[in-house]
Write a protein that holds these residues in place. Structure first.
Motif, short mmCIF file in Angstrom:
data_model
loop_
_atom_site.label_atom_id
_atom_site.label_comp_id
_atom_site.label_asym_id
_atom_site.label_seq_id
_atom_site.Cartn_x
_atom_site.Cartn_y
_atom_site.Cartn_z
N PRO A 69 0.80 -1.23 0.00
CA PRO A 69 0.00 0.00 0.00
C PRO A 69 0.83 1.28 0.00
CG PRO A 69 -0.27 -1.19 2.07
CD PRO A 69 0.54 -2.06 1.17
N ASN A 70 1.99 1.28 0.67
CA ASN A 70 2.81 2.49 0.70
C ASN A 70 3.33 2.83 -0.69
OD1 ASN A 70 2.45 2.81 3.42
ND2 ASN A 70 4.35 1.78 3.98
N GLU A 71 3.82 1.80 -1.41
CA GLU A 71 4.31 2.02 -2.77
C GLU A 71 3.18 2.45 -3.68
OE1 GLU A 71 6.69 -0.94 -4.68
OE2 GLU A 71 8.01 -1.14 -2.96
N ARG A 72 2.03 1.81 -3.54
CA ARG A 72 0.89 2.16 -4.39
C ARG A 72 0.47 3.61 -4.18
NH1 ARG A 72 -1.65 -1.11 -7.35
NH2 ARG A 72 -3.65 -0.04 -7.24
N CYS A 73 0.50 4.06 -2.94
CA CYS A 73 0.13 5.44 -2.64
C CYS A 73 1.12 6.41 -3.30
CB CYS A 73 0.09 5.65 -1.13
SG CYS A 73 -0.42 7.31 -0.64
N ILE A 74 2.40 6.08 -3.21
CA ILE A 74 3.43 6.92 -3.81
C ILE A 74 3.26 6.96 -5.33
CG2 ILE A 74 5.91 7.11 -4.27
CD1 ILE A 74 6.30 5.94 -1.39
N TYR A 75 3.08 5.78 -5.94
CA TYR A 75 2.92 5.72 -7.39
C TYR A 75 1.65 6.46 -7.84
CZ TYR A 75 6.65 2.25 -7.51
OH TYR A 75 7.84 1.61 -7.39
N TYR A 76 0.60 6.34 -7.04
CA TYR A 76 -0.65 7.01 -7.39
C TYR A 76 -0.47 8.54 -7.34
CZ TYR A 76 -5.56 8.27 -7.56
OH TYR A 76 -6.75 8.82 -7.92
N ARG A 77 0.21 9.03 -6.31
CA ARG A 77 0.45 10.47 -6.21
C ARG A 77 1.37 10.95 -7.33
NH1 ARG A 77 2.06 10.73 -0.15
NH2 ARG A 77 3.62 12.11 -1.03
N LEU A 78 2.38 10.14 -7.66
CA LEU A 78 3.25 10.49 -8.78
C LEU A 78 2.47 10.51 -10.10
CD1 LEU A 78 6.50 8.45 -8.02
CD2 LEU A 78 6.34 10.93 -8.28
N LEU A 79 1.57 9.54 -10.26
CA LEU A 79 0.75 9.48 -11.47
C LEU A 79 -0.07 10.76 -11.61
CD1 LEU A 79 -0.40 7.93 -13.90
CD2 LEU A 79 -2.07 6.93 -12.33
N LYS A 80 -0.70 11.20 -10.55
CA LYS A 80 -1.51 12.43 -10.61
C LYS A 80 -0.64 13.64 -10.95
CE LYS A 80 -5.33 10.54 -10.07
NZ LYS A 80 -6.10 10.38 -11.30
N HIS A 81 0.55 13.70 -10.37
CA HIS A 81 1.47 14.80 -10.65
C HIS A 81 1.85 14.83 -12.14
CE1 HIS A 81 4.92 17.49 -10.24
NE2 HIS A 81 5.62 16.59 -10.92
N TRP A 82 2.22 13.65 -12.67
CA TRP A 82 2.67 13.60 -14.07
C TRP A 82 1.51 13.76 -15.05
CZ3 TRP A 82 7.38 14.52 -15.60
CH2 TRP A 82 8.40 14.39 -14.67
N GLN A 83 0.34 13.32 -14.67
CA GLN A 83 -0.83 13.56 -15.52
C GLN A 83 -1.09 15.06 -15.65
OE1 GLN A 83 -3.74 11.10 -13.52
NE2 GLN A 83 -3.61 9.50 -15.09
N ALA A 84 -0.91 15.79 -14.56
CA ALA A 84 -1.09 17.24 -14.59
C ALA A 84 -0.05 17.91 -15.49
CB ALA A 84 -1.02 17.81 -13.18
N LYS A 85 1.16 17.36 -15.51
CA LYS A 85 2.21 17.91 -16.38
C LYS A 85 1.90 17.70 -17.85
CE LYS A 85 6.46 18.13 -13.78
NZ LYS A 85 6.76 19.50 -14.10
N CYS A 86 1.11 16.68 -18.15
CA CYS A 86 0.79 16.37 -19.55
C CYS A 86 -0.32 17.24 -20.11
CB CYS A 86 0.37 14.90 -19.68
SG CYS A 86 1.74 13.78 -19.43
#
Length: 87
Positions: A69-86
């Motif tokens: 769950p910790n890794e998934r939370c980090i990856y999910y937050r990173l995903l949202k950040h990079w989606q915003a950059k796109c």
């Protein structure tokens, strides 16, 4: 002669099933993500950002990452950040 070379390449072009499994392992996906992040630092392009989003989505969808769950939370937050950059 050129068609012979193309035919030889096509014979060796397919990957064995065991190699496909290794390429889809979380470790390989994480290494690919690291590579893409380093590339983005060198050249901040939207195309690389989109590839980072795809890599993060693959990691989040991987069956071996479900139990962390910790890794998934980090990856999910990173995903949202990079989606915003796109955008």
């Amino acid at each position: 002669m050129l068609t012979n070379k193309v035919a030889q390449f096509k014979e060796h072009d397919t990957l064995s099933p065991s190699l496909n499994i290794e390429l889809d392992s979380p470790e390989c996906l994480k290494e690919g993500l690291g590579f893409l992040l380093n590339r983005y630092l060198e050249n901040q392009s939207r195309m690389i950002a989109k590839k980072i989003v795809i890599q993060l989505e693959k990691l989040l969808q991987h069956s071996d990452c479900i139990g962390f769950p910790n890794e998934r939370c980090i990856y999910y937050r990173l995903l949202k950040h990079w989606q915003a950059k796109c955008l």
